[in-house]
Design a protein around this motif. Sequence first.
Motif: not given
Length: 376
Positions: A3-11, A50-52, A283-286
Motif C-alpha cells: 500500500q502506498g498510493s494515497d500519501y505518495t500522491n499527497i507527497l 516511482r509509481q512504475r 499521515g506522520g513519520c516519513l
Amino acid sequence: MEQGSDYTNILNRAITVFFKDAVRITLSNPSKALFFLRTMWWQKRAAQKRQRWLRENLHVPPFLIMSVTNKCNLRCKGCVAFAHQGSRPAARELSEDRLRDLISEAHQLGVSGIILAGGEPLVRKELLSITKDFPAIVFPLITNGTLIDETVIQQLKGQQNIIPLISIEGNEYDTDERRGAGIHKRLQGIMKNMRAEGIFFGCSLTLTRSNAATITDTNFVKNLIEAGTRLLLLLEYVSFEEGTDDWVLTDEQRSHLRQKIEAFRAQLPALFIAIPGDEEQYGGCLAAGRGFVHISAGGDVEPCPATPFSDASVATVSLKEALQSHFLQTIRQQHDSLNETEGGCVLWTEREWVRSLLLPKDSVIIPVRPLGSKNQ
Ligand code: SF4
C-alpha cells in the motif's frame, strides 16, 4: 502490492507545490526561476518512475538522506551525528566512485532529492564534482557553512540544483554558544558572499525550548531573508542524549510554531519546511522509505538518521536491492500504529522495538501497547 498510493500522491503534489513556490519567490531572478520550472518537470518524471516501480512492488522513496562523512571540522554541543556514531558499526566511508554510482542509480529509480549531510559534507572536497553530473536531482546540502569559501561559491554558482542550508541556532549568542565563538559572524560574511553571487540558499534551524522564541520572531526571520535566505528548514529538537529532555519544545511552543509558520508562508518571500510538523499531512513519520531513507557514511540503509539500525548496505548491494529491505518494509507496514504524540521521533521512542526487528524472529518484541503511546 505494498500500500502506498494515497500519501505518495499527497507527497508528490507537495513536491510540485514546493517548486511552484520556488518559481514564485525567484521571479526577480529569471535564470533561477527558469531552473525551478525545469526542476518541476524533472520532479514529475521522477514521480512517474516511482509509481512504475511501486507497481512492481518496489517502494522508492522520493528522498534519500546521505551522510557522506562522519568527519566534521566543528564540535558542536549536542551534535546528533556524533551522538549516534557509537551505535553505528565502524565502517569506511563510501568511495567517490561508489557515491557517484549510487546517485546515478537513485536517479534511474526516480529519487527526486538527495539531502547531503554528515558530519560536515563539505569536508569531502570531491563532493561537488560528483553532484555536477546530476542536474535533475535536487541536493539540499546540510552544512555548518564554515567551509564555504570562494572556490565552493564558484562551484555552487554552476550548480543551481544544490541548495546550501546553513545550520544556525538563532541569534549570535545561541549559535556561538553551541557551535563555537565567532561562528555566527563568520556565517554572516559567508551568507553575504553567497547573496552577492546570486546563490539560492537557506538555513537549517534546530528549535529548542530556549531558542524557539528567537527563531519564531518575525523580525528574526525577516533579517535572515534580508541576508539572502530563501529557505528555512525548521527542525524540532529531539532528545537523543540523556538529560536533554528539557530542551524539547513544550506543547504551547509547538502550537505557536505551527501558527507562525503558516503566517510566514502567507506573508514572506521564502520557503518553509517544518520537521516533524509537516509530516502530519502525510499521515506522520516519513522514515523507512515512506518519504525517505538514510544512508550512513559507511553505506548502511537505515530508516532515518535518528535510528542507526539496518539490514542492508549499499557498500555491498545495489540501492534497488537495499530498498527491498524486509526491515524497512516491516516498519512501513506498522506505520498506522506508529504515532508519536509528543512531537518527538517515534522510531527513537520505539528504538527497542525497531532494534528487535533485526533479531531472530522469536526475539522480535511484540508491542504490548500501541507503538508510540506512552507507558500507562
Ligand atoms: S557542524 Fe554538525 S556534524 Fe559538525 S559538530 Fe556541529 S552539529 Fe555536529
